[in-house]
Design a protein around this motif. Structure first.
Motif, PDB file in Angstrom:
ATOM      1  N   CYS A 145       0.828  -1.217   0.000  1.00  0.00           N
ATOM      2  CA  CYS A 145       0.000   0.000   0.000  1.00  0.00           C
ATOM      3  C   CYS A 145       0.859   1.263   0.000  1.00  0.00           C
ATOM      4  O   CYS A 145       0.590   2.204  -0.763  1.00  0.00           O
ATOM      5  N   VAL A 146       1.882   1.280   0.851  1.00  0.00           N
ATOM      6  CA  VAL A 146       2.750   2.455   0.913  1.00  0.00           C
ATOM      7  C   VAL A 146       3.520   2.611  -0.394  1.00  0.00           C
ATOM      8  O   VAL A 146       3.750   3.728  -0.864  1.00  0.00           O
ATOM      9  N   SER A 147       3.896   1.502  -1.018  1.00  0.00           N
ATOM     10  CA  SER A 147       4.589   1.558  -2.308  1.00  0.00           C
ATOM     11  C   SER A 147       3.706   2.205  -3.366  1.00  0.00           C
ATOM     12  O   SER A 147       4.146   3.072  -4.125  1.00  0.00           O
ATOM     13  N   ILE A 148       2.445   1.785  -3.402  1.00  0.00           N
ATOM     14  CA  ILE A 148       1.503   2.338  -4.388  1.00  0.00           C
ATOM     15  C   ILE A 148       1.276   3.830  -4.144  1.00  0.00           C
ATOM     16  O   ILE A 148       1.302   4.642  -5.081  1.00  0.00           O
ATOM     17  N   ILE A 149       1.086   4.203  -2.881  1.00  0.00           N
ATOM     18  CA  ILE A 149       0.859   5.610  -2.536  1.00  0.00           C
ATOM     19  C   ILE A 149       2.090   6.455  -2.874  1.00  0.00           C
ATOM     20  O   ILE A 149       1.973   7.574  -3.390  1.00  0.00           O
ATOM     21  N   SER A 150       3.277   5.909  -2.607  1.00  0.00           N
ATOM     22  CA  SER A 150       4.517   6.628  -2.904  1.00  0.00           C
ATOM     23  C   SER A 150       4.661   6.876  -4.397  1.00  0.00           C
ATOM     24  O   SER A 150       5.090   7.955  -4.828  1.00  0.00           O
ATOM     25  N   ILE A 151       4.305   5.891  -5.196  1.00  0.00           N
ATOM     26  CA  ILE A 151       4.369   6.039  -6.658  1.00  0.00           C
ATOM     27  C   ILE A 151       3.371   7.096  -7.132  1.00  0.00           C
ATOM     28  O   ILE A 151       3.694   7.934  -7.987  1.00  0.00           O
ATOM     29  N   ILE A 152       2.163   7.069  -6.558  1.00  0.00           N
ATOM     30  CA  ILE A 152       1.146   8.060  -6.923  1.00  0.00           C
ATOM     31  C   ILE A 152       1.618   9.473  -6.561  1.00  0.00           C
ATOM     32  O   ILE A 152       1.482  10.417  -7.352  1.00  0.00           O
ATOM     33  N   CYS A 153       2.199   9.604  -5.365  1.00  0.00           N
ATOM     34  CA  CYS A 153       2.715  10.910  -4.932  1.00  0.00           C
ATOM     35  C   CYS A 153       3.820  11.388  -5.870  1.00  0.00           C
ATOM     36  O   CYS A 153       3.884  12.574  -6.218  1.00  0.00           O
ATOM     37  N   TYR A 154       4.679  10.460  -6.290  1.00  0.00           N
ATOM     38  CA  TYR A 154       5.762  10.808  -7.215  1.00  0.00           C
ATOM     39  C   TYR A 154       5.195  11.311  -8.547  1.00  0.00           C
ATOM     40  O   TYR A 154       5.665  12.317  -9.096  1.00  0.00           O
ATOM     41  N   ILE A 155       4.195  10.626  -9.052  1.00  0.00           N
ATOM     42  CA  ILE A 155       3.580  11.028 -10.330  1.00  0.00           C
ATOM     43  C   ILE A 155       2.955  12.421 -10.205  1.00  0.00           C
ATOM     44  O   ILE A 155       3.109  13.272 -11.088  1.00  0.00           O
ATOM     45  N   ILE A 156       2.281  12.661  -9.091  1.00  0.00           N
ATOM     46  CA  ILE A 156       1.671  13.980  -8.871  1.00  0.00           C
ATOM     47  C   ILE A 156       2.747  15.057  -8.767  1.00  0.00           C
ATOM     48  O   ILE A 156       2.658  16.125  -9.395  1.00  0.00           O
ATOM     49  N   GLY A 157       3.786  14.769  -7.965  1.00  0.00           N
ATOM     50  CA  GLY A 157       4.828  15.767  -7.736  1.00  0.00           C
ATOM     51  C   GLY A 157       5.668  16.069  -8.959  1.00  0.00           C
ATOM     52  O   GLY A 157       5.876  17.237  -9.307  1.00  0.00           O
ATOM     53  N   ALA A 158       6.154  15.013  -9.630  1.00  0.00           N
ATOM     54  CA  ALA A 158       7.084  15.199 -10.750  1.00  0.00           C
ATOM     55  C   ALA A 158       6.394  15.570 -12.052  1.00  0.00           C
ATOM     56  O   ALA A 158       7.000  16.223 -12.907  1.00  0.00           O
ATOM     57  N   PHE A 159       5.137  15.175 -12.212  1.00  0.00           N
ATOM     58  CA  PHE A 159       4.433  15.426 -13.472  1.00  0.00           C
ATOM     59  C   PHE A 159       3.391  16.537 -13.338  1.00  0.00           C
ATOM     60  O   PHE A 159       3.508  17.586 -13.976  1.00  0.00           O
ATOM     61  N   ALA A 160       2.382  16.305 -12.504  1.00  0.00           N
ATOM     62  CA  ALA A 160       1.292  17.281 -12.381  1.00  0.00           C
ATOM     63  C   ALA A 160       1.762  18.604 -11.780  1.00  0.00           C
ATOM     64  O   ALA A 160       1.272  19.674 -12.163  1.00  0.00           O
ATOM     65  N   LEU A 161       2.698  18.554 -10.843  1.00  0.00           N
ATOM     66  CA  LEU A 161       3.165  19.768 -10.171  1.00  0.00           C
ATOM     67  C   LEU A 161       4.566  20.174 -10.614  1.00  0.00           C
ATOM     68  O   LEU A 161       5.231  20.958  -9.930  1.00  0.00           O
ATOM     69  N   ASN A 162       5.010  19.670 -11.742  1.00  0.00           N
ATOM     70  CA  ASN A 162       6.336  20.011 -12.261  1.00  0.00           C
ATOM     71  C   ASN A 162       6.472  21.532 -12.415  1.00  0.00           C
ATOM     72  O   ASN A 162       5.670  22.173 -13.079  1.00  0.00           O
ATOM     73  N   GLY A 163       7.484  22.104 -11.788  1.00  0.00           N
ATOM     74  CA  GLY A 163       7.707  23.541 -11.853  1.00  0.00           C
ATOM     75  C   GLY A 163       7.048  24.335 -10.744  1.00  0.00           C
ATOM     76  O   GLY A 163       7.294  25.533 -10.593  1.00  0.00           O
TER      77      GLY A 163
END
Length: 331
Positions: A145-163
């Motif tokens: 569960c934590v692995s999945i959440i960490s990946i989701i957070c990474y996608i949000i941070g690096a892609f959706a919130l890039n910059g």
């Protein structure tokens, strides 16, 4: 050893090393710090114990270093304006107000001031808090569960919130960095396996990883976790992991050389202190070297690097004393 190499890269990364070396270092040096912080993460009984043992010292050190940097930065800018005709710094009253708001919101980018490199302390404190909450809230199949959440957070941070770099407490950067903390936590069970890697194997691995990392950074260009800005977001995680693997291999190789072991161990033990002091020392040292008239870029970099690390030593004693006071430890 690992932390020592990481903080050495932080110091080198803040020197004028050229765009490629800068991008190379920035592609993994802070993810490496987050990774090793995850290795040392411990379960706490309750939130009070977690705050006392995991957050309190980080918060106090951040406030201590940030205030010192804010004062130093304003004096430096005012001196450059007075002596060199640089851009006029903001009025002192405005600067103090903006600094207070920035400290309260945990992000200097919001009001246009600067925390220097110690913004990292805010981010890693937030990452620890998020990870602690996840471990307390999730029951059963925690790792998955934590692995999945960490990946989701990474996608949000690096892609959706890039910059995006002006969120309170560097929230966007923390989302991107959480995955490295979790990977460090998972790697904890493999540390003995890594320690058993033979130096010859580690040397070959380090050489291969250096080439691969260099090629990838050449094409992916800039990565900046502080500004949460990435030219090629999809490359952030794999490139950083290659850099972390390179540091692991390099650490194994250097453990066989005593002089490097002592030097890097000292840097690792005082990494947060060096993080807090080195920029001010570097700027003053660079100014002194310029006055002497050293023109050769490589020689200047070596002198500034060695002088900065050496001059950090007495300041590290101040930090260690502060940490003892924070933790109520007696000599």
């Amino acid at each position: 050893m690992f932390k020592g190499l990481a903080i050495l890269l932080v110091v080198v990364g803040h020197l004028n090393t050229g765009s490629f070396i800068h991008n190379l270092i920035y592609s993994f040096h802070l993810p490496a710090f987050i990774f090793v912080s995850g290795i040392f993460f411990k379960e706490r009984k309750n939130i009070k114990e977690f705050f006392q043992k995991d957050l309190k010292s980080l918060i106090i050190l951040f406030l201590f270093f940030a205030i010192i940097w804010l004062i130093f930065d304003y004096v430096q800018r005012y001196a450059m304006f007075t002596l060199l005709g640089a851009d006029k710094p903001m009025q002192i009253v405005t600067y103090l107000k903006n600094s207070a708001v920035a400290l309260l919101l945990g992000n200097a980018n919001i009001t246009g001031v600067s925390f220097g490199p110690v913004w990292y302390l805010v981010m890693i404190a937030l990452i620890r808090a998020i990870y602690y909450a996840l471990n307390k809230l999730i029951k059963g199949k925690k790792i998955i569960c934590v692995s999945i959440i960490s990946i989701i957070c990474y996608i949000i941070g690096a892609f959706a919130l890039n910059g995006v770099s002006n969120m309170p407490y560097y929230f966007a950067s923390a989302l991107t960095g959480l995955i490295f903390f979790h990977i460090g936590r998972l790697f904890k069970t493999k540390t003995k396996t890594a320690e058993n890697i033979k130096p010859v194997t580690a040397t070959i691995g380090a050489l291969i990883l250096t080439v691969v990392l260099g090629v990838l950074v050449w094409f992916t260009e800039s990565t900046n976790l502080g500004n949460n800005a990435y030219d090629v977001p999809v490359a952030v995680l794999p490139v950083a992991l290659i850099g972390i693997a390179l540091l692991v291999c390099t650490s194994i190789v250097l453990t066989k050389v005593k002089i490097f072991t002592k030097f890097l161990s000292y840097l690792g033990e005082n990494s947060l202190s060096i993080m807090g002091w080195h920029s001010e020392i570097r700027i003053v040292t660079l100014f002194a070297v310029s006055l002497i008239g050293v023109d050769n870029k490589i020689i200047k970099l070596i002198i500034v690097l060695l002088a900065t690390l050496l001059l950090c030593v007495p300041f590290n004693k101040i930090t260690n004393l502060l940490i003892k006071v924070i933790n109520h430890k007696k000599e």
